[in-house]
Design an enzyme around this catalytic site. Structure first.
Site, PDB file in Angstrom:
ATOM      1  N   LYS A 187      -0.070   5.544   8.721  1.00 15.78           N
ATOM      2  CA  LYS A 187       0.498   5.766   7.456  1.00 15.78           C
ATOM      3  C   LYS A 187      -0.837   5.748   6.301  1.00 15.78           C
ATOM      4  O   LYS A 187      -0.574   6.729   5.505  1.00 15.78           O
ATOM      5  CB  LYS A 187       1.479   4.571   7.146  1.00 15.78           C
ATOM      6  CG  LYS A 187       1.830   4.579   5.718  1.00 15.78           C
ATOM      7  CD  LYS A 187       2.359   3.430   5.097  1.00 15.78           C
ATOM      8  CE  LYS A 187       1.260   2.441   4.604  1.00 15.78           C
ATOM      9  NZ  LYS A 187       1.526   1.411   3.956  1.00 15.78           N
ATOM     10  N   LYS A 189      -6.926   1.172  -3.384  1.00 20.31           N
ATOM     11  CA  LYS A 189      -6.517   0.762  -2.129  1.00 20.31           C
ATOM     12  C   LYS A 189      -6.597   1.949  -1.196  1.00 20.31           C
ATOM     13  O   LYS A 189      -7.006   1.514   0.117  1.00 20.31           O
ATOM     14  CB  LYS A 189      -5.076   0.110  -2.172  1.00 20.31           C
ATOM     15  CG  LYS A 189      -4.771  -0.470  -0.876  1.00 20.31           C
ATOM     16  CD  LYS A 189      -5.662  -1.421  -0.345  1.00 20.31           C
ATOM     17  CE  LYS A 189      -5.087  -1.899   0.787  1.00 20.31           C
ATOM     18  NZ  LYS A 189      -4.087  -2.568   1.128  1.00 20.31           N
ATOM     19  N   THR A 207       0.881  -1.123   0.069  1.00 20.10           N
ATOM     20  CA  THR A 207      -0.085   0.007   0.125  1.00 20.10           C
ATOM     21  C   THR A 207       0.899   1.333   0.071  1.00 20.10           C
ATOM     22  O   THR A 207       1.691   1.453   1.114  1.00 20.10           O
ATOM     23  CB  THR A 207      -0.887   0.007   1.182  1.00 20.10           C
ATOM     24  OG1 THR A 207      -1.791  -1.173   1.089  1.00 20.10           O
ATOM     25  CG2 THR A 207      -1.797   1.253   1.141  1.00 20.10           C
TER      26      THR A 207
END
Length: 293
Positions: free
Chosen positions: A240, A171, A95
């Site tokens: 994150k 995503k 990701t």
């Protein structure tokens, strides 16, 4: 097929096991060799360099924690840019930010190489069970060439088109929606607990009605039981992801007000020493703010 694999944390290891079980020939490289022992025992071939992984077979996977890690693997001396053959395929399964994927795409194109972005949809245990999803973004001919690999890993693949950046955006948006759902659950559980409701009852009401889906069942159960370790998705990585969502929105003028709440809960959890807890620990941070913990 033959394929190299770089990055053997929980997710990378689960993906590699799926590939091995499907009969693919896999060679593995990780900065921490100890993480390779179980995979070697299952038939993976150990490698001692990025270059060796890049040139082992039909393509090379990376499953790395963040932008800095994948950029380093690609651009360092002896990295993928320097060692992957002309026409070679880098399958980037982590990701990462849209900016990072765009930069990697450009760098690989200039080197005569191909980038496919294939972010995973599911926790490591979901990947291990063969029930995860996978978003595919990149050159169609290259994606089609690698489909046997994707079929071995994922229950279903989702076509994002020819641009790897689109897969990254999907995503990030998916994680944004999931993160906000967990935050909302944390708020709901704190509210009913203030009225002395047994959490299991609220969980049953929620997951037997409008929210009878895996996200609410899995994370609702974690929150109900306050079982934040071991982590599926660590809070520090959830943070994150929240920052990636805010960055992606800012880059194209899309306000994401819910992402700020999501991010702040994770910042609070990390500040309380819970960086390695499951990211559902944001519900515990909500409980603290509600005077419950």
């Amino acid at each position: 097929m033959k394929v190299g694999f770089i990055g053997l944390g929980r997710m990378g290891s689960a993906m590699t096991r799926r590939l091995l079980e499907a009969g693919h020939e896999i060679a593995v490289y990780n900065r921490t060799p100890d993480k390779l022992k179980d995979l070697i025992a299952q038939g993976a071939k150990p490698l001692d360099s990025i270059a060796a992984a890049a040139n082992f077979g039909d393509a090379v996977f990376t499953m790395l924690a963040d932008d800095a890690a994948v950029t380093d693997v690609v651009k360092q001396a002896g990295g993928l840019l320097a060692t992957l053959r002309q026409g070679g395929i880098h399958i980037c399964a982590g990701t990462h930010s849209v900016a990072c994927i765009a930069a990697l795409k450009k760098a690989h194109q200039e080197a005569g190489q191909i980038l496919i972005a294939t972010p995973m949809l599911g926790r490591p245990e979901v990947v291990a069970s063969g029930q995860a999803g996978m978003v595919l973004g990149g050159d169609k001919a290259s994606v089609d060439h690698c489909r046997p690999l994707f079929a071995a890993i994922a229950r279903r693949t989702f076509e994002a088109g020819a641009d790897p950046v689109a897969a990254a955006a999907i995503k990030i948006a998916n994680n944004f929606v999931l993160g906000c759902a967990i935050e909302a659950m944390g708020e709901g559980f704190s509210l009913v607990r203030k009225y002395d409701v047994v959490p299991d009852v609220f969980y049953d009401v929620m997951t037997d009605g409008l929210f009878a889906c895996s996200a609410y069942k899995v994370y609702g159960k974690i929150i109900t039981e306050e079982r934040y370790q071991p982590a599926g998705q660590r809070a520090i990585l959830g943070l994150k992801d929240a920052n990636l969502a805010l960055e992606a929105g800012g880059a194209v003028g899309v306000p994401l007000p819910s992402a700020n709440v999501w991010r702040d809960r994770l910042v609070g959890a990390v500040a309380h020493g819970e960086a390695e807890h499951d990211w559902a620990v944001m519900a515990k941070d909500q409980a603290r703010a509600s005077g419950l913990a």
